[in-house]
Design a protein around this motif. Structure first.
Motif, PDB file in Angstrom:
ATOM      1  N   GLY A  42       0.824  -1.188   0.000  1.00  0.00           N
ATOM      2  CA  GLY A  42       0.000   0.000   0.000  1.00  0.00           C
ATOM      3  C   GLY A  42       0.860   1.241   0.000  1.00  0.00           C
ATOM      4  O   GLY A  42       2.043   1.195  -0.339  1.00  0.00           O
ATOM      5  N   SER A  68      -6.606  -5.781  -5.200  1.00  0.00           N
ATOM      6  CA  SER A  68      -6.150  -5.022  -4.029  1.00  0.00           C
ATOM      7  C   SER A  68      -6.267  -3.532  -4.310  1.00  0.00           C
ATOM      8  O   SER A  68      -6.371  -3.102  -5.465  1.00  0.00           O
ATOM      9  N   ALA A 109      -4.829   0.363  -2.407  1.00  0.00           N
ATOM     10  CA  ALA A 109      -4.257   1.174  -1.335  1.00  0.00           C
ATOM     11  C   ALA A 109      -5.232   2.298  -0.986  1.00  0.00           C
ATOM     12  O   ALA A 109      -5.897   2.847  -1.869  1.00  0.00           O
ATOM     13  N   LEU A 145      -4.992  -0.578   3.458  1.00  0.00           N
ATOM     14  CA  LEU A 145      -4.804  -1.405   2.269  1.00  0.00           C
ATOM     15  C   LEU A 145      -5.746  -2.591   2.366  1.00  0.00           C
ATOM     16  O   LEU A 145      -5.917  -3.157   3.445  1.00  0.00           O
TER      17      LEU A 145
END
Length: 352
Positions: free
Chosen positions: A167, A182, A184, A195
């Motif tokens: 992140g 994913s 951040a 994150l």
């Protein structure tokens, strides 16, 4: 008559103390439901709850010893109202046995304090060895440093955790299961961040959230005070320190509350069950704790045992957490006595 008057006087003082402490207890418990913005005094009472509860316990013992049955209910009511709070830091259930044999997902969260900025890489490797020994499947680290001297910590960790996502700044999630997505989450006007990572655990999709909320500002204030002393600026240093500590801490509370509100909104949008980990820099029952937890389950209350604190040293507070979606079931929850940071790592096993 003289002794009787003294006894009555002291009984009256203890009665006033009982009423006042009960009021402080109730307001402290309410403090977790209101934002610190504009309610600093109420929010700060949450931090004093352990002392207030201990004082109520002593007053209850006093009234029972004195056989003043009609006054004993005052501290007793305060203690009964405090049971949910007490459960966030102490659980009297015995430690579970045979949990290693049960199938599940092992999660760990740890603020590693930049591995002490040491240059040999030993500290990072020893922490990795601990995670291997504990059979951790998903590891959330805060204040992570990818390089120690000439050692690449991320590459070394990937030998055991083949999947990882970073992140903003010091955040990383390692996983033994594939990471499918994913994101951040930077916090405005702060070096802290969060994150999340979606992982696929044998067909079960989960969202792992790693959050590091605003620091308290206490260490910064103490460091500034030390510099003032070294520079010979002693005049009014104690008053300056108290004002700075209060200012830094109350500012940190408000910043953390906004960050927690942001995270709560983001987590509500998750299509997958959430496991929330991280260093919240706040105590149980605070506004930040309650906002971050939302409808999630506090893993320690569910399956932890003993007295839980995660900040090392004299300030033995619980500020590191693992929460999970109600659709999941916790098996065990504990911390490990590792001295590489000012935090302890927290572990939880969840049935999948």
């Amino acid at each position: 008559m003289g002794k009787l008057a003294v006894y009555k006087y002291f009984s009256f003082l203890f009665l006033i103390a009982s009423v006042i402490l009960t009021g402080f207890t109730l307001f402290g418990l309410i403090g977790g439901y209101v934002s610190p913005a504009g309610n600093n005094a109420l929010a700060l009472l949450v931090y004093a709850l352990p002392i207030i509860i201990a004082a109520n316990s002593l007053l209850l013992i006093y009234w029972l010893v004195r056989r003043r049955w009609y006054w004993a209910p005052i501290p007793l009511v305060a203690l009964l109202c405090s049971i949910p709070y007490i459960g966030t830091i102490v659980q009297l259930r015995p430690e579970p046995v045979g949990v290693d044999a049960k199938p599940g997902l092992k999660i760990a969260t740890y603020n590693v304090a930049m591995f002490g900025r040491e240059t040999t890489g030993f500290m990072a490797q020893d922490i990795l060895a601990t995670m291997k020994k504990q059979k951790v499947d998903v590891l959330c680290l805060q204040e992570y440093n990818s390089v120690s001297g000439d050692k690449n910590n991320t590459e070394n960790y990937k030998e055991y955790f083949p999947y990882a996502t970073s992140g903003a700044g010091d955040m990383i999630i390692f996983s033994r299961y594939p990471i499918t997505d994913s994101e951040a989450i930077p916090f405005e006007h702060s070096s802290n961040s969060a994150l999340w990572a979606d992982i696929d655990v044998r067909g079960h999709k989960l969202r792992i959230v790693n959050a590091h909320l605003q620091t308290t500002g206490i260490n910064s204030a103490l460091h500034q005070a030390s510099k003032r002393v070294m520079q010979g600026i002693d005049e009014g240093n104690q008053n300056w320190l108290m004002r700075t500590l209060y200012g830094n801490y109350t500012t940190g509370m408000m910043v953390r509350s906004h960050q927690a509100e942001l995270m709560a909104g983001i987590m509500k949008e998750s299509p997958n069950p959430i496991i929330l980990c991280g260093d919240f820099n706040d105590v149980p029952y605070s506004y930040v704790y309650r906002t971050m937890k939302g409808d999630l389950v506090d893993g320690f209350k569910e399956c932890g045992s003993g007295w839980m604190y995660t900040y090392r040293g004299k300030k033995m507070f619980r500020i590191d957490y693992i929460f999970h979606d109600p659709s999941l079931e916790g098996i065990t929850y504990y911390k490990q006595d590792i001295t590489y940071s000012d935090h302890y790592p927290v572990f939880m096993k969840i049935a999948i």
